[in-house]
Design a protein around this motif. Structure first.
Motif, short mmCIF file in Angstrom:
data_model
loop_
_atom_site.label_atom_id
_atom_site.label_comp_id
_atom_site.label_asym_id
_atom_site.label_seq_id
_atom_site.Cartn_x
_atom_site.Cartn_y
_atom_site.Cartn_z
N ASP B 159 0.63 -1.24 0.01
CA ASP B 159 0.05 0.01 0.10
C ASP B 159 0.80 1.06 -0.18
O ASP B 159 0.54 2.13 -0.66
N ARG B 170 -9.08 -5.90 -1.52
CA ARG B 170 -10.00 -5.25 -0.94
C ARG B 170 -11.57 -5.47 -1.57
O ARG B 170 -12.46 -5.56 -0.97
N GLY B 173 -12.84 -8.61 -0.86
CA GLY B 173 -13.17 -8.62 0.82
C GLY B 173 -12.08 -9.56 1.37
O GLY B 173 -12.35 -10.05 2.37
N LEU B 175 -9.01 -8.30 2.03
CA LEU B 175 -8.13 -7.50 2.99
C LEU B 175 -9.01 -6.24 3.65
O LEU B 175 -9.76 -5.83 2.86
N GLY B 176 -8.44 -6.04 4.93
CA GLY B 176 -9.35 -4.76 5.37
C GLY B 176 -8.65 -3.64 5.03
O GLY B 176 -7.82 -3.40 4.29
N ALA B 177 -9.64 -2.72 5.17
CA ALA B 177 -9.40 -1.32 4.52
C ALA B 177 -8.34 -0.75 5.00
O ALA B 177 -7.49 0.10 4.09
N GLU B 178 -7.86 -0.99 6.45
CA GLU B 178 -6.53 -0.04 6.77
C GLU B 178 -5.16 -1.06 6.86
O GLU B 178 -4.53 -0.58 7.21
N THR B 179 -5.46 -2.41 6.30
CA THR B 179 -4.20 -3.19 6.34
C THR B 179 -3.23 -3.01 5.12
O THR B 179 -3.80 -3.16 4.14
N SER B 186 1.79 -7.40 9.40
CA SER B 186 0.97 -7.90 8.45
C SER B 186 1.88 -9.38 8.36
O SER B 186 2.30 -9.56 7.13
N SER B 189 0.42 -11.91 5.69
CA SER B 189 0.37 -11.57 4.10
C SER B 189 1.80 -11.29 3.53
O SER B 189 2.07 -11.33 2.51
#
Lengths: 280, 330
Positions: B159, B170, B173, B175-179, B186, B189
């Motif tokens: 990111d 994302r 679904g 991966l979380g929005a903030e990760t 992490s 991942s």
């Protein structure tokens, strides 16, 4: 029957497509990244919204000075010299192993095998220390020496596999005609061995071109820093983000020689990598 | 670093070298035989000396340094401290965590590579058209600079570096929005990306080694089994796999040793070794030696890595040896 054939053609087309996409996708991604303009480079799009050559201009002429150009020159010089020396030494040893009878052959082969398995990180510390004492730290020789050493096993094994295929009788014929063993080596075997030598040279070059552990440990400035080391030390906007555009452009440039070699010599590379394995 | 299968094969065949038969005649060396011997030694000497000087001497030096308290930031203060550095390394949780990271990366990548490599080898062997095309494509990951490949994966997944993958993940679904998939926190991942990068880069090499073994499996055996009613699946497991066993073991040996030494990919994915979530033993060795300049401790890590590699090699060679012996016994 023709329906079966077309079904076969269809499924092989699918298989081939999957392989080609899987193999090339990361390369195409980095190419796409390198063609993005400075303001869109981190926009997370797969295809550039705006094509530009800014990143290439940046690494060759930009604010970073000539770090990349020098690294490219170092990479080429070091890889070529290491390849020439390694292939020469290996060709001599491989000739002896494939053609001559002498005690100690097994020792050489075992030593080479052991070095092929040797972890480079285990010698990096002592070499760093030693190179600083000998004044070899951050010089071309400082990288050429480990590269030729770590490629010798690969070169010796590949070359001796090729040399075993060479018609032996020709050399004997030359010796019957009065040539010394060395003359027979130089005048008969060398020309016959050229394709194998060439293949080995490609593999050795790829190794030296690729190396990172020695490059970041034994160099510190643009005097001897090679491209992989230079790319990893490109500085970005913050400590946690990479200068994406410059890295991508540099990555594409160092990949070009590899792609050219693969396109022209794919048959040779495959033969070199599998040489001898069939005999096992 | 990649090494061809040829590295093992000739060494093994060496034991059956017809040249050995001549040994009893040693005493009656002719002039020519003596010249041949001398030439053999002369031709091998340069390569042998270089290999000895650049590996044997440094590893002995590393062993010596590992017994010293030696820190390049404080020169002139080195002293002999016996096995203290080893005690420090082996009793630190960092070493064991990094061994665990290395083992996980090695085992999972090599297992995936074996399966994918076999499929790729079968495709290269059996393709009815486009063999040159798939061979050329497969050689690109093999030839590409490892650091470049690692950056391709990092810049796609990170990111912070503006990769496209977080967005894709994302939207489905995963991966979380903030990760950030490659952030310090992490771990999972980061493992996944490191394994993907490693598998992508080295599967072609595995496939080429297996392809050499595949070429040894004769078509007649397959035809005979087909006539007897064996399915494709049965023929693969009962004919292809057993005949390829030595080639598979050699390929596994080289890939396991290579994967255990993994450095470039992890170094790049972890932002030049600073993110320690999947730090491997080679990166630990590098950091101790060259970032913290602790030559004593770093050398102890280097020697321990060397011993691990020797251990892995010994296990495989033993497996390979018994396998070859069984084949000869038949």
């Amino acid at each position: 029957m023709s329906e079966r054939t077309s079904k076969k053609v269809f499924s092989w087309t699918a298989v081939n497509t999957v392989i080609v996409i899987a193999a090339l996708f990361p390369v195409l991604w980095i190419l796409s990244l390198s063609l993005k303009s400075a303001d869109t480079v981190t926009d997370g799009r797969l295809i550039p919204a705006k094509f530009s050559l800014d990143n290439y201009e940046g690494i060759f002429t930009g604010s970073g000075g000539d770090v990349f150009t020098k690294a490219l020159f170092n990479s080429l010089g070091i890889a070529i010299i290491a390849t020439l020396i390694a292939v020469t030494l290996a060709a001599m040893a491989a000739y002896a192993i494939a053609r001559l009878n002498f005690p100690g052959k097994t020792v050489i082969l075992t030593a080479a095998l052991a070095i092929a398995m040797f972890p480079p990180i285990s010698v990096v510390g002592p070499l760093y220390n030693l190179w600083r004492q000998l004044g070899l730290f951050d010089t071309w020789q400082g990288l050429i020496i480990p590269y030729m050493t770590f490629t010798l096993p690969l070169a010796i094994y590949t070359l001796s596999a090729f040399f075993r295929e060479i018609p032996w009788e020709l050399e004997q014929a030359a010796q019957v005609d009065g040539a010394t063993p060395f003359q027979a080596f130089r005048k008969i075997i060398v020309p016959l061995a050229a394709p194998g030598v060439f293949t080995t040279a490609i593999l050795v070059f790829i190794f030296a071109w690729n190396d990172f552990v020695f490059a970041i440990s034994l160099t510190s400035t643009e005097r001897a820093q090679t491209v992989p080391a230079a790319i990893s030390s490109f500085t970005g906007a913050s400590q946690f983000s990479a200068p994406t555009g410059s890295i991508a452009a540099a990555a594409v440039i160092v990949t070009i020689p590899i792609i050219i070699m693969v396109l022209i010599f794919q048959r040779r590379i495959v033969a070199g990598l599998t040489a001898g394995a069939v005999k096992g | 670093m990649s090494t061809p299968a040829s590295t093992v094969a000739p060494a093994v065949s060496e034991t059956t070298d017809p040249g050995r038969v001549e040994k009893p005649q040693k005493k009656a060396l002719t002039e020519r035989a003596r010249a041949e011997r001398k030439l053999g030694w002369m031709l091998c000497a340069p390569a042998a000396l270089v290999m000895l000087a650049v590996t044997a001497y440094p590893i002995l030096n590393a062993i010596w340094l590992s017994l010293q308290k030696s820190d390049l930031r404080f020169p002139g203060q080195s002293e002999f401290i016996g096995l203290d550095n080893y005690v420090t390394v082996l009793s630190s949780s960092l070493w064991w965590t990094d061994v665990w990271h290395t083992v996980v990366l090695t085992v999972i990548s090599v297992a995936i590579e074996l399966v994918l490599g076999m499929l790729l080898a079968l495709a290269m062997h059996r393709a009815i058209f486009g063999r040159g095309l798939i061979r050329t494509s497969a050689l690109i990951p093999y030839g590409i600079v490892t650091v470049v490949a690692a950056f391709a994966w990092r810049l796609a997944f990170s990111d912070a570096d503006g990769g496209f993958m977080p967005g894709v993940l994302r939207s489905v679904g995963l991966l979380g929005a903030e990760t950030d998939p490659l952030a310090q926190t992490s771990t999972f991942s980061t493992y996944v990306v490191a394994i993907l990068a490693e598998v992508w880069k080295t599967t072609p090499f595995m496939a080429l080694l297996l392809l050499a073994g595949l070429a040894l499996v004769s078509d007649e055996l397959h035809e005979a089994a087909k006539v007897d009613g064996a399915t494709t699946w049965q023929r693969f497991w009962r004919i292809t796999i057993p005949l390829m066993k030595p080639a598979i073991l050699v390929a596994l040996l080289f890939r396991t040793l290579d994967a255990f030494r993994i450095f470039d990919t992890v170094f790049v994915l972890s932002n030049n070794g600073s993110n320690r979530s999947v730090e491997t033993v080679s990166v630990l060795g590098y950091n101790t030696l060259l970032s913290r300049l602790n030559l004593g401790l770093g050398s102890a890590v280097s020697v321990l890595i060397f011993l691990c590699v020797v251990l892995i090699a010994a296990m495989f060679v033993k497996g390979l040896g018994t396998n070859l012996a069984q084949q000869r016994g038949e």
